[in-house]
Design an enzyme around this catalytic site. Structure first.
Site, PDB file in Angstrom:
ATOM      1  N   GLU A 168      38.045  62.862  26.480  1.00 41.02           N
ATOM      2  CA  GLU A 168      38.890  61.701  26.758  1.00 41.02           C
ATOM      3  C   GLU A 168      38.390  60.462  26.007  1.00 41.02           C
ATOM      4  O   GLU A 168      39.177  59.697  25.466  1.00 41.02           O
ATOM      5  CB  GLU A 168      38.891  61.459  28.276  1.00 41.02           C
ATOM      6  N   ASP A 188      41.985  50.645  31.761  1.00 39.42           N
ATOM      7  CA  ASP A 188      41.875  50.336  33.189  1.00 39.42           C
ATOM      8  C   ASP A 188      40.732  49.454  33.661  1.00 39.42           C
ATOM      9  O   ASP A 188      40.923  48.618  34.514  1.00 39.42           O
ATOM     10  CB  ASP A 188      41.804  51.642  33.980  1.00 39.42           C
TER      11      ASP A 188
END
Ligand code: 9WN
Length: 435
Positions: free
Chosen positions: A402, A170
């Site tokens: 993550e 992103d």
């Protein structure tokens, strides 16, 4: 230790599985179903709970739109711990969107084809799995047809993404070049991500202004693909996205052959595939950098930076063996020092590298998993072994986070993993890698 971690990985996945038949990436931070997460998660489930693996994919494919599009987030529930939610995206603006599920109007990398093939590889009961695949495979075909019909305006065999969230990577520094061409308004909104995760590990407010502005333009045009191709300030041919499409094309060909019949579909995919691979190699390889790069289709410029996506074509068998050598040399030279874990998400020798911030440097397990398989397939046995070993070591050291700092010595007194904890795909792909 590894056995304990294996049990822990299963516990993470099971805890994140929801009654609606899908798995959230991480509690609080990501409370819905994400497209590429779901695919990786199904691979993990396939090792120990095949019914959950099937359910995960069934639910995702059930949210497909009538034009073949599969959205990046499916909002199964009302949950205000995430921004922007269903009320911002308004998928119902598109006339062919799902009537059953609210979703975003953007997509994510096309994982579903190769995930079905992985599920078949892992399954003990091949006959049962092939029956499942027969039920679902035409939806994946329709999704690929959607991409080639609507996302390839110059008919090159390379599809575009119109938003950085479609890439999955992103806030990669690659997008900084595009932000320079835009000047979005200052949006007034309440961030939720930074209530779950330290703001230093997430994108900035100004970056979010860009993200929201691109969605606004798409919404003003009811998510019409032709209008987006004409007007979106963000229009990029992304090597990771296209490599995954090519990998999934091959999976579809293999699976359709196994199922039998389907000649017309196989013929079409082979046609897409040969064009895609040729254009990918001709257009996205940067010989001076020794790596594949992104291409800014809106401004007709290559974006000349090396990211972990630059190496992803290995996963889809795209480079020739000679070019694969060049690629692996670049990787080891810039990303592979002994003081680092493979594989940083962005070039550690570049000024824009940040080892703690989201996609601007940290290691992501899904990228490592794809690179591991690609390296193994090309016969880079030692580098593949290191990719796998580094991934396992990071999880042993920090847990199922993550993302992770690629530096072995972070200089912190209490070093930790970054982003969300108990993160589903880190658990799922750990299960696959140690099996
Ligand atoms: C936006 C769910 C998703 C991943 C993406 C990752 C992150 C979302 C966000 O989380 O993106 O889609 O809000 O930051 O970058 O790859 O699919 O895990």
């Amino acid at each position: 230790m590894k056995e304990d971690l294996y049990k822990k990985a299963i516990a993470v996945l099971d805890a994140n599985f929801q009654d609606g038949g899908f798995t959230i990436p991480s509690a609080g931070l990501y409370p819905f179903q994400w497209k590429w997460d779901s695919g990786f998660i199904a691979i993990g489930f396939a090792h120990y709970d095949v019914e959950k693996a099937k359910t995960e994919m069934r639910t995702l494919l059930d949210a497909q739109w009538k034009n073949g599009f599969i959205p990046h987030i499916v909002f199964h529930t009302e949950n205000d711990s995430y921004f922007p939610g269903a009320d911002f995206h308004h998928s119902e603006l598109h006339p062919l969107s799902s009537k059953r599920y609210r979703s975003t109007g953007m997509t994510q990398p096309p994982v579903t084809g190769f995930v079905l093939q992985e599920m078949y590889r892992i399954a003990d009961d091949k006959k049962d799995m092939l029956n499942f695949i027969k039920e679902e495979i035409d939806k994946v075909y329709a999704n690929h047809e959607y991409f080639y019909k609507n996302r390839d305006p110059q008919d090159e065999g390379l599809v575009y993404i119109y938003h950085n969230w479609e890439s999955g990577t992103d806030n990669s520094p690659v997008w900084d070049d595009i932000w320079k061409t835009m000047n979005p308004p200052e949006y007034d909104f309440v961030r939720k991500d930074t209530t779950h995760v330290d703001a230093s590990q997430r994108p900035s407010k100004r970056e979010y202004d860009h993200y929201l502005h691109i969605i606004d333009i798409a919404k003003q045009n009811n998510y019409n693909d032709a209008k987006i191709a004409e007007l979106s300030p963000f229009l990029v041919q992304d090597p990771l996205f296209n490599a995954m499409l090519i990998k999934s094309n091959q999976a579809l060909i293999d699976l359709y052959i196994q199922i039998g019949g389907n000649e017309e579909r196989i013929k079409n995919i082979i046609k897409w595939q040969s064009k895609s691979i040729k254009s990918f190699n001709d257009k996205l390889f940067d010989a001076d950098l020794g790596a594949y790069v992104h291409y800014d289709l809106r401004n007709e410029n290559p974006i000349r930076h090396i990211t972990s996506s630059s190496f992803s074509p290995l996963f889809a068998n795209i480079p020739s063996p000679e070019r694969a050598d060049v690629l692996v040399n670049t990787m080891m030279d810039k990303f592979g020092g002994e003081d680092k874990y493979l594989c940083a998400s962005f070039d550690p020798t570049n000024d824009r590298f940040n080892p703690r911030k989201y996609w601007r440097g940290p290691v992501w397990i899904n990228m490592n998993w794809m690179l591991f398989l690609g390296l193994k397939n090309y016969g880079f046995t030692d580098v593949a072994a290191r990719m796998k070993q580094d991934s396992i070591e990071l999880i042993e050291k920090y847990g199922f986070y993550e993302y992770f700092d690629c530096r072995k010595d972070t200089g912190d007194e209490n070093p930790t993993g970054y982003g969300g904890n108990n993160f589903s795909w880190s658990a799922a792909l750990f299960i696959d890698m140690v099996n």
